[in-house]
Design a protein around this motif. Structure first.
Motif, short mmCIF file in Angstrom:
data_model
loop_
_atom_site.label_atom_id
_atom_site.label_comp_id
_atom_site.label_asym_id
_atom_site.label_seq_id
_atom_site.Cartn_x
_atom_site.Cartn_y
_atom_site.Cartn_z
N THR A 11 60.54 38.68 45.51
CA THR A 11 59.34 39.41 45.91
C THR A 11 59.33 40.82 45.32
O THR A 11 58.29 41.33 44.88
CB THR A 11 59.26 39.50 47.45
OG1 THR A 11 59.24 38.19 47.99
CG2 THR A 11 58.01 40.25 47.88
N ASP A 14 58.45 40.70 41.65
CA ASP A 14 57.00 40.52 41.48
C ASP A 14 56.28 41.86 41.65
O ASP A 14 55.34 42.18 40.92
CB ASP A 14 56.47 39.52 42.51
CG ASP A 14 56.87 38.09 42.20
OD1 ASP A 14 57.23 37.82 41.04
OD2 ASP A 14 56.84 37.25 43.12
N LYS A 15 56.74 42.64 42.60
CA LYS A 15 56.15 43.95 42.86
C LYS A 15 56.35 44.89 41.67
O LYS A 15 55.42 45.58 41.24
CB LYS A 15 56.79 44.55 44.12
CG LYS A 15 56.24 45.89 44.55
CD LYS A 15 56.90 46.33 45.86
CE LYS A 15 56.35 47.69 46.33
NZ LYS A 15 56.96 48.09 47.62
N THR A 17 56.97 43.99 38.57
CA THR A 17 56.24 43.45 37.43
C THR A 17 54.77 43.86 37.48
O THR A 17 54.14 44.10 36.44
CB THR A 17 56.34 41.91 37.41
OG1 THR A 17 57.72 41.53 37.31
CG2 THR A 17 55.58 41.32 36.24
N ALA A 18 54.25 43.98 38.68
CA ALA A 18 52.85 44.39 38.86
C ALA A 18 52.66 45.89 38.65
O ALA A 18 51.54 46.40 38.71
CB ALA A 18 52.37 43.99 40.25
N THR A 174 61.01 42.14 32.66
CA THR A 174 60.10 41.29 31.90
C THR A 174 60.22 41.71 30.43
O THR A 174 60.89 42.71 30.13
CB THR A 174 58.62 41.47 32.35
OG1 THR A 174 58.16 42.76 31.89
CG2 THR A 174 58.49 41.37 33.86
#
Length: 248
Positions: A11, A14-15, A17-18, A174
Motif C-alpha cells: 500500500t 502504491d502511495k 508511486t502516485a 518504479t
C-alpha cells in the motif's frame, strides 16, 4: 512476520508511486522494515555472508597455524574448556597450512545473521535523510533480484577504514522513481539527470545476484551484468579483522 511487512508495504509503494511522499510514522516504520528485508532476505546477502565468513575463518586459522606454539596453546585451551579432544594437533596444523581442510559457513549461520540484521538496518534507514528522485523516460531506473543497495563509496581497497557517514541506500520503486537515503541529505530532490541515473543503474546491476530487470533495453546493463560481482563485504577489512583477533 516478513509476509505481514511485505503486504503492508504494498500500500505504501502504491502511495509513493502516485507521488505522495508524505508518510506517517507508522508507514515510515513499515517502509524501513521492507527495505531492510529487501537487502537481507535476498540470495546475494546470504551467499556473500557465507562466503565472507568462510574466508574469514580460514584466513584466521591459517594465520594461527603459522605459529606452532600459539596454535598449540589455542587448541589446548579449547579442549580444556569444551571437553572435546581434537586429536593430533601437529597433523591438524599441517592440514590447515596445506589447505587439506577448510571451515565452511553454514546456511543456518547466514539465516541467523539475516534475522539479526533485519531490525538493526531498519533502524539505520529510519535515522537517515530520505529523498525521492525521478528520472526522464530516456533513462529509466532498472531493478534486480537484490533491489535494495547499500553503497559506501569510501569502502575502497587499502588501509583506510570505511566512512560510515558515506553510506547510501538506494531502492528503485518504479522505472521513474528512486528512493535514496543518506546521512547528510546529499542525494538532493526532484528530477535526476540522465547521466546520474545511468550511474545508479550501473550500481544496481553490479549489486545484483543474478538478474537485472528493465522496462526498456539498455545495452550497458548487459555489460555490467557480465562483470565479476564484488562481495558486499570488503575482504581487505576481513583480513585486518582476522589479524587483529589473532593478536588478542
Amino acid at each position: 512476520m516478513f509476509a505481514v511487512v511485505e503486504s503492508a508495504a504494498a500500500t505504501i509503494l502504491d502511495k509513493l508511486t502516485a507521488g505522495d511522499f508524505r508518510l506517517s510514522s507508522e508507514e515510515c516504520e513499515i517502509f524501513c522494515m521492507f527495505l531492510s528485508l529487501g537487502w537481507s532476505r535476498v540470495p546475494r546477502f546470504r551467499t556473500d555472508l557465507e562466503e565472507s565468513a568462510t574466508f574469514l575463518m580460514n584466513t584466521y586459522n591459517e594465520d594461527l597455524a603459522s605459529d606452532p606454539d600459539k596454535f598449540a596453546r589455542t587448541v589446548a585451551k579449547f579442549e580444556s574448556e569444551s571437553g572435546t579432544h581434537l586429536g593430533d594437533w601437529e597433523e591438524m596444523r599441517r592440514a590447515i597450512l596445506e589447505k587439506r581442510v577448510e571451515v565452511v559457513a553454514s546456511p543456518e549461520m547466514s539465516l541467523k545473521m539475516m534475522i539479526l540484521s533485519f531490525e538493526f538496518l531498519a533502524q539505520v534507514i529510519a535515522a537517515m535523510k530520505w529523498s525521492f528522485r525521478t528520472t526522464e523516460s530516456i533513462s529509466p531506473f532498472v531493478t534486480s533480484d537484490a533491489p535494495v543497495v547499500l553503497n559506501n563509496p569510501s569502502m575502497l581497497d587499502g588501509e583506510s577504514p570505511p566512512t560510515p557517514a558515506a553510506l547510501e541506500v538506494t531502492f528503485p520503486i518504479t522505472p521513474e522513481l528512486l528512493f535514496v537515503a543518506t546521512w547528510d541529505g546529499h542525494a538532493g530532490a526532484g528530477s535526476m539527470r540522465p547521466r546520474l541515473a545511468r550511474q545508479i543503474n550501473k550500481l544496481i546491476a553490479l549489486s545484483a545476484h543474478q538478474y537485472v530487470y528493465s522496462s526498456t533495453e539498455i545495452p550497458a546493463i548487459t555489460k555490467y551484468s557480465s562483470e565479476p560481482r564484488k562481495s558486499l563485504i570488503d575482504r581487505t577489512l576481513l583480513i585486518r579483522i582476522s589479524k587483529h583477533s589473532g593478536d588478542e
